[in-house]
Design an enzyme around this catalytic site. Structure first.
Site, PDB file in Angstrom:
ATOM      1  CG  ASP A 170     -17.746 105.461 -88.807  1.00 48.75           C
ATOM      2  OD1 ASP A 170     -16.679 104.938 -88.419  1.00 48.75           O
ATOM      3  OD2 ASP A 170     -18.845 104.883 -88.773  1.00 48.75           O
ATOM      4  CG  LEU A 174     -19.835  96.406 -83.040  1.00 55.67           C
ATOM      5  CD1 LEU A 174     -20.918  95.339 -83.014  1.00 55.67           C
ATOM      6  CD2 LEU A 174     -18.604  95.915 -82.298  1.00 55.67           C
ATOM      7  NE  ARG A 175     -19.924 101.885 -91.094  1.00 59.28           N
ATOM      8  CZ  ARG A 175     -20.839 102.646 -90.506  1.00 59.28           C
ATOM      9  NH1 ARG A 175     -20.456 103.567 -89.639  1.00 59.28           N
ATOM     10  NH2 ARG A 175     -22.122 102.501 -90.762  1.00 59.28           N
ATOM     11  CB  ALA A 176     -13.481 100.146 -86.131  1.00 58.76           C
TER      12      ALA A 176
END
Length: 707
Positions: free
Chosen positions: A209, A290-292
């Site tokens: 990730d 929410l990193r995406a």
């Protein structure tokens, strides 16, 4: 670098040598080129993970990227590469604003997979500490990579403790060292770029990730494109200087365009409508966190700047999502990363044609792909026969469930004999007709199977071993590893010296810690796929048990191999590898039927383990034999199987026998095989960890009543 050298001069590339293959000369890797360019335009995208088979120019493109990156200004004589005017705390600071700035080429720092923790984060300068009594910090590779690229080749083989260090540095943008009397914190704003071959194992989800973008690369299948790749490589090998000069104009144009995109990135507008589309896409693909969303938005802005636009369009979002989401979508451990591009197109809809950017350099030789190219025109799209993986995550067809009725004429459904010996000797056509494919039940959490004793293999999570991290169990006079301070003081005190009232510590007194942790093993599965395993739906339970063992091996960072035996012989279905998802796919499609060549299966397992021991003497093996113990191939089948089992025991192979026999009348052949192997005998129903918990819960009330 793969040797774990601690020489920083060989790890840090201050200037790109002229013999580096030009970035703009690579053909057939458009998606990879775009991902690397977007990271160069906007380093806060978070780096790139490159997944692909060997020989696909992964390392060549990453090393070539540094040659087209703009130069950067740094504070003169700062070991950490701080930018002029940067007020971030620096061990070499505070920097005087009047200090002259120096220009340097972009740095590409390579992190060897065998590097020590001290070399990565930095450590106490022992020469100054022991010689002059000063506590001084010696920077590591994270300091050298500040404001540059940290490149890890074969990142999936990186030791877990180094992965943890990279996670902290990538998340915080700083490296903090608290050890051996040193307390230092410095900036470590790194762009993490890693390459890997999925056949050698997958990455931990936490590290996966942290990579902003991911790209799947494969060798082109078009003959003309393959020929052009070979033609350019041969020309480069024949005369590197002339080849580099041939592409110098393209390199300079690419360098200027990256600089223009960096300068124009701040003026790109991301509208609320586009931001909503990004959120819609990320929610539809069920990504975690929410990193995406953040990475997709940053990559879309970088793509718009790279394309010469001042407003983010649907084409920019599509290009960003194709690179930012495949490795973040929710999936099972055995599912390969991928993205359903048809679903992506439906979510995004259409957009107006992209305007032509004004004043852009000629891009005839530049590696920028068309962002809205269809699947059929994408040279990076993997073919359907590429090991069963495709660029899209379309659901796999369910294997045809085998009928568990006997194939003998006149037999009733469900009455298939336990073995061929019980039904008489079948003819070859009859044995071939008895084969089928059974679907597997859902895997479960398996109990821990481990090798005995203490090993010294690669760090993992299965068996006890002496590793570079873990619990301190002793000291040694070796030259590497963390310093064992109490043992060092004892060694200096026992040596004696001048009565000066001060303890004099010499380099020969330094002791290093001996640490005990866990290692990874080679789990070799030897699976009986004969006709007797199809009785009473045994094969479904067998496949479920083996899938559970594969899931356990994935979580414990083991290598796995798969040997199957049926009919007239045995086969090494999957050579030892770190990719358990490939083993799972081979297992799901595994047919069953025919006789039971148990001796041949054990012989194949023995040969496989012997070769693996030569390749990696420190990696201990765990042989798991999944069988009911029957041996029906040949007149002396059981005797030959017994001899091979005794040979495996004599060689000291750690073994476990999963007994698949079921029914009221049992022969106990698997238990006898376990005795000859010197192995643990475990009924397949007891493999689940929940079975142990259930047995303990059942025993406690009984114990209480007896009291």
């Amino acid at each position: 670098m793969r040797d774990g050298s601690n020489d920083s001069k060989t790890s840090v590339q201050q200037a790109i040598p002229p013999e580096t293959f030009p970035f703009s000369a690579v053909v057939g890797s458009d998606d990879l080129a775009l991902a690397l360019v977007l990271t160069a335009v906007s380093p806060d995208v978070g780096g790139v993970l490159v997944r692909g088979e060997k020989g696909t120019a992964k390392s060549t493109m990453v090393r070539g990227l540094a040659a087209v990156l703009p130069h950067q200004l740094v504070v003169a004589d700062c070991r950490f590469g701080c930018a002029p005017g940067d007020r971030t705390a620096c061990p070499d600071g505070p920097h005087d604003p009047a200090t002259p700035a120096a220009s340097r080429a972009a740095r590409l720092v390579e992190l060897p997979i065998g590097a020590t923790e001290d070399r990565v984060v930095g450590s106490l300068d022992l020469e100054r500490a022991l010689g002059r009594g000063e506590t001084a910090y010696q920077p590591g590779l994270l300091a050298a990579a500040n404001r540059g690229i940290l490149y890890v080749d074969e990142v999936n083989l990186l030791h877990d403790h180094l992965v943890d260090l990279l996670l902290d540095a990538a998340a915080m943008g700083r490296n903090t060292v608290e050890r051996d009397g040193v307390s230092v914190s410095h900036a470590a704003r790194i762009v993490l770029v890693g390459t890997m071959n999925p056949e050698e194992g997958e990455l931990r989800p936490q590290l996966l990730d942290r990579f902003g973008l991911t790209v799947e690369v494969a060798a082109p299948r078009e003959p003309g494109l393959r020929a052009e790749v070979v033609r350019r490589r041969l020309a480069f090998d024949a005369d590197p200087a002339a080849f580099v000069a041939r592409f110098e104009d393209d390199q300079e144009a690419l360098r200027r365009r990256i600089a223009q995109a960096r300068a124009g990135r701040g003026s790109v507008t991301l509208t609320d409508a586009m931001l909503t589309r990004i959120a819609t896409v990320c929610a539809a693909f069920e990504v975690d966190g929410l990193r995406a969303d953040i990475v997709t938005a940053r990559a879309a802005v970088a793509h718009a700047a790279w394309s010469g636009r001042t407003t983010v369009t649907v084409a920019d979002v599509r290009a960003a999502a194709r690179l930012a989401l495949p490795h973040r979508r929710r999936r099972n451990p055995f599912d390969s990363p991928g993205l359903d591009e048809d679903l992506l197109d439906r979510l995004l809809g259409d957009d107006e044609p992209d305007p032509e950017p004004d004043g852009q350099p000629d891009a005839d030789h530049e590696p920028e792909p068309e962002p809205d190219r269809g699947d059929g025109d994408d040279p990076q799209a993997q073919p359907a026969d590429h090991d069963g993986e495709a660029g899209e995550s379309a659901p796999r067809p369910e294997p045809q469930r085998a009928q568990h009725e006997s194939t003998e004429p006149g037999s009733e459904p469900g009455a298939e004999p336990e073995s061929e010996a019980e039904a008489g000797t079948p003819t070859a056509p009859a044995a071939a007709a008895a084969s089928g494919v059974s679907a597997a039940d859902e895997p479960y959490r398996a109990r821990l199977l481990r090798a005995k004793g203490v090993g010294k293999g690669d760090p993992g999570r299965r068996s006890n071993a002496l590793t570079s991290t873990g619990r301190r169990v002793g000291s040694t006079s070796a030259h590497t590893g963390p310093v064992h301070l109490p043992a060092t003081i004892r060694a200096a005190a026992s040596r004696g010296g001048e009565a000066t009232g001060r303890l004099l510590v010499l380099p020969g007194d330094v002791r290093r810690s001996v640490l005990q942790g866990r290692e990874s093993n080679l789990v070799l599965l030897c699976v009986d796929a004969s006709g007797s395993m199809a009785a009473r739906k045994r094969m479904e339970a067998v496949k479920s048990a083996v899938l559970s063992l594969l899931l356990d091996a994935y979580q414990r960072r083991d290598k796995v191999g798969l040997v199957t035996f049926r009919g007239a012989g045995a086969e090494l279905t999957l050579p030892p590898t770190g990719s358990v998802d490939i083993a799972a796919r081979r297992l799901r499609d595994l047919p069953h039927g025919g006789r039971t060549p148990l001796a041949e299966g054990l012989e194949t397992a023995y040969d496989t383990l012997r070769l693996e021991r030569l390749r990696d003497p420190n990696r201990r093996a765990l042989l798991v034999v999944v069988t009911d113990g029957r041996a029906t191939s040949g007149s002396d089948a059981l005797a030959r199987a017994t001899r091979v089992a005794a040979q495996l025991r004599h060689e000291g192979v750690e073994s476990v026998v999963l007994d698949c026999e079921s029914g009221r009348f049992r022969l106990g052949l698997a238990a006898r095989l376990a005795e000859h192997l010197g192995a643990e005998h475990l009924p397949v129903g007891d493999l689940a960890a929940s079975a142990i918990v259930g047995a303990a819960r059942t025993a406690r009330p009984a114990t209480g009543r007896a009291a």
